[in-house]
Scaffold this motif. Structure first.
Motif, PDB file in Angstrom:
ATOM      1  N   ILE A  42      -2.947  -0.036  15.582  1.00 25.16           N
ATOM      2  CA  ILE A  42      -3.282  -0.574  14.258  1.00 25.16           C
ATOM      3  C   ILE A  42      -3.050   0.490  13.196  1.00 25.16           C
ATOM      4  O   ILE A  42      -2.485   0.218  12.136  1.00 25.16           O
ATOM      5  CB  ILE A  42      -4.733  -1.099  14.237  1.00 25.16           C
ATOM      6  N   SER A  43      -3.456   1.723  13.471  1.00 22.79           N
ATOM      7  CA  SER A  43      -3.247   2.824  12.533  1.00 22.79           C
ATOM      8  C   SER A  43      -1.753   3.012  12.245  1.00 22.79           C
ATOM      9  O   SER A  43      -1.349   3.163  11.085  1.00 22.79           O
ATOM     10  CB  SER A  43      -3.850   4.113  13.091  1.00 22.79           C
ATOM     11  N   ALA A  44      -0.947   2.987  13.286  1.00 27.58           N
ATOM     12  CA  ALA A  44       0.502   3.136  13.119  1.00 27.58           C
ATOM     13  C   ALA A  44       1.088   1.960  12.343  1.00 27.58           C
ATOM     14  O   ALA A  44       1.967   2.146  11.486  1.00 27.58           O
ATOM     15  CB  ALA A  44       1.172   3.258  14.487  1.00 27.58           C
ATOM     16  N   LEU A  87      -4.432  -1.823  -2.014  1.00 31.22           N
ATOM     17  CA  LEU A  87      -4.753  -0.395  -2.037  1.00 31.22           C
ATOM     18  C   LEU A  87      -3.818   0.481  -1.201  1.00 31.22           C
ATOM     19  O   LEU A  87      -3.896   1.701  -1.279  1.00 31.22           O
ATOM     20  CB  LEU A  87      -6.195  -0.183  -1.592  1.00 31.22           C
ATOM     21  N   LEU A  88      -2.923  -0.113  -0.435  1.00 31.78           N
ATOM     22  CA  LEU A  88      -2.043   0.684   0.422  1.00 31.78           C
ATOM     23  C   LEU A  88      -1.143   1.638  -0.355  1.00 31.78           C
ATOM     24  O   LEU A  88      -0.716   2.656   0.179  1.00 31.78           O
ATOM     25  CB  LEU A  88      -1.167  -0.216   1.300  1.00 31.78           C
ATOM     26  N   THR A  89      -0.842   1.313  -1.596  1.00 32.82           N
ATOM     27  CA  THR A  89       0.050   2.171  -2.375  1.00 32.82           C
ATOM     28  C   THR A  89      -0.710   2.957  -3.450  1.00 32.82           C
ATOM     29  O   THR A  89      -0.114   3.442  -4.398  1.00 32.82           O
ATOM     30  CB  THR A  89       1.175   1.344  -3.029  1.00 32.82           C
ATOM     31  N   THR A  90      -2.011   3.076  -3.290  1.00 32.70           N
ATOM     32  CA  THR A  90      -2.825   3.823  -4.246  1.00 32.70           C
ATOM     33  C   THR A  90      -3.370   5.082  -3.586  1.00 32.70           C
ATOM     34  O   THR A  90      -3.144   5.326  -2.395  1.00 32.70           O
ATOM     35  CB  THR A  90      -4.010   2.977  -4.754  1.00 32.70           C
ATOM     36  N   GLU A  91      -4.118   5.850  -4.349  1.00 32.50           N
ATOM     37  CA  GLU A  91      -4.744   7.053  -3.805  1.00 32.50           C
ATOM     38  C   GLU A  91      -5.789   6.730  -2.742  1.00 32.50           C
ATOM     39  O   GLU A  91      -6.160   7.593  -1.947  1.00 32.50           O
ATOM     40  CB  GLU A  91      -5.382   7.862  -4.927  1.00 32.50           C
ATOM     41  N   ALA A  92      -6.253   5.482  -2.706  1.00 34.08           N
ATOM     42  CA  ALA A  92      -7.280   5.066  -1.743  1.00 34.08           C
ATOM     43  C   ALA A  92      -6.687   4.629  -0.404  1.00 34.08           C
ATOM     44  O   ALA A  92      -7.423   4.225   0.490  1.00 34.08           O
ATOM     45  CB  ALA A  92      -8.111   3.930  -2.337  1.00 34.08           C
ATOM     46  N   TRP A  93      -5.374   4.736  -0.241  1.00 30.64           N
ATOM     47  CA  TRP A  93      -4.754   4.188   0.964  1.00 30.64           C
ATOM     48  C   TRP A  93      -5.281   4.824   2.249  1.00 30.64           C
ATOM     49  O   TRP A  93      -5.444   4.146   3.247  1.00 30.64           O
ATOM     50  CB  TRP A  93      -3.227   4.269   0.884  1.00 30.64           C
ATOM     51  N   GLN A  94      -5.551   6.112   2.233  1.00 32.00           N
ATOM     52  CA  GLN A  94      -6.039   6.768   3.461  1.00 32.00           C
ATOM     53  C   GLN A  94      -7.424   6.247   3.836  1.00 32.00           C
ATOM     54  O   GLN A  94      -7.717   6.037   5.011  1.00 32.00           O
ATOM     55  CB  GLN A  94      -6.065   8.289   3.302  1.00 32.00           C
ATOM     56  N   GLU A 150       0.530   2.369   8.680  1.00 32.61           N
ATOM     57  CA  GLU A 150       1.498   3.317   8.112  1.00 32.61           C
ATOM     58  C   GLU A 150       2.830   2.620   7.839  1.00 32.61           C
ATOM     59  O   GLU A 150       3.452   2.829   6.795  1.00 32.61           O
ATOM     60  CB  GLU A 150       1.711   4.495   9.062  1.00 32.61           C
ATOM     61  N   VAL A 151       3.271   1.796   8.783  1.00 31.88           N
ATOM     62  CA  VAL A 151       4.518   1.052   8.610  1.00 31.88           C
ATOM     63  C   VAL A 151       4.388   0.082   7.432  1.00 31.88           C
ATOM     64  O   VAL A 151       5.302  -0.032   6.608  1.00 31.88           O
ATOM     65  CB  VAL A 151       4.909   0.302   9.909  1.00 31.88           C
ATOM     66  N   ALA A 152       3.256  -0.596   7.345  1.00 31.45           N
ATOM     67  CA  ALA A 152       3.036  -1.536   6.235  1.00 31.45           C
ATOM     68  C   ALA A 152       3.093  -0.799   4.902  1.00 31.45           C
ATOM     69  O   ALA A 152       3.694  -1.287   3.937  1.00 31.45           O
ATOM     70  CB  ALA A 152       1.695  -2.239   6.404  1.00 31.45           C
ATOM     71  N   ARG A 153       2.492   0.374   4.825  1.00 30.58           N
ATOM     72  CA  ARG A 153       2.516   1.163   3.589  1.00 30.58           C
ATOM     73  C   ARG A 153       3.942   1.553   3.232  1.00 30.58           C
ATOM     74  O   ARG A 153       4.372   1.415   2.089  1.00 30.58           O
ATOM     75  CB  ARG A 153       1.647   2.407   3.729  1.00 30.58           C
TER      76      ARG A 153
END
Length: 136
Positions: free
Chosen positions: A47-49, A19-26, A52-55
């Motif tokens: 973890i949040s940062a 889901l990281l590259t979908t509209e649900a990523w946030q 973001e890097v993983a995305r």
């Protein structure tokens, strides 16, 4: 209990990367960060940062046709989540609820079922994807 947590972490790692590259990523990012904020608040912003890097890494890999990065990121996050759950098993229910909430956002993937029977000296080779057999 540890095996159950490992399965849950595996599902979570796969879901997260899917889901990281979908509209649900946030929503994924917020949910995973919230999980850390509850269990280990001092690590939540990191973890949040890292999400973001993983995305960013996953989006770049998809642009170049790199299919290995998704699996690597899934394994990495599976390990992180498993370790969090081992240290804080009380968070397993929170993670299950998050995964249930995210389930509708997952793309439909057809189920594959394989059956095989071998007898005598027979061999069976099955794969859900690519398979290479090399003779020595």
């Amino acid at each position: 209990m540890e095996a159950e947590l490992a399965v849950l972490a595996g599902t979570a790692g796969t879901t997260l990367v899917t889901l990281l590259t979908t509209e649900a990523w946030q929503r994924v990012s917020d949910g995973i960060t919230s999980l850390w904020r509850r269990a280990e608040p001092e690590r939540a912003e990191a973890i949040s940062a890292e999400l973001e890097v993983a995305r960013t890494d996953l989006l770049a890999a998809r642009e170049t046709g790199d299919s290995g990065t998704g699996g690597e990121l899934g394994a990495e996050w599976q390990g992180r989540i498993r370790r969090l759950l081992v240290a804080h098993p009380e968070e397993a229910e929170v993670l299950r609820a998050l995964l249930d909430e995210l389930r509708p956002a997952l793309p439909d993937v057809p189920a594959v079922t394989q059956h095989a029977t071998a007898s005598g000296h027979a061999r069976v080779y099955q794969a859900g994807r690519d398979q290479q057999i090399a003779s020595s």
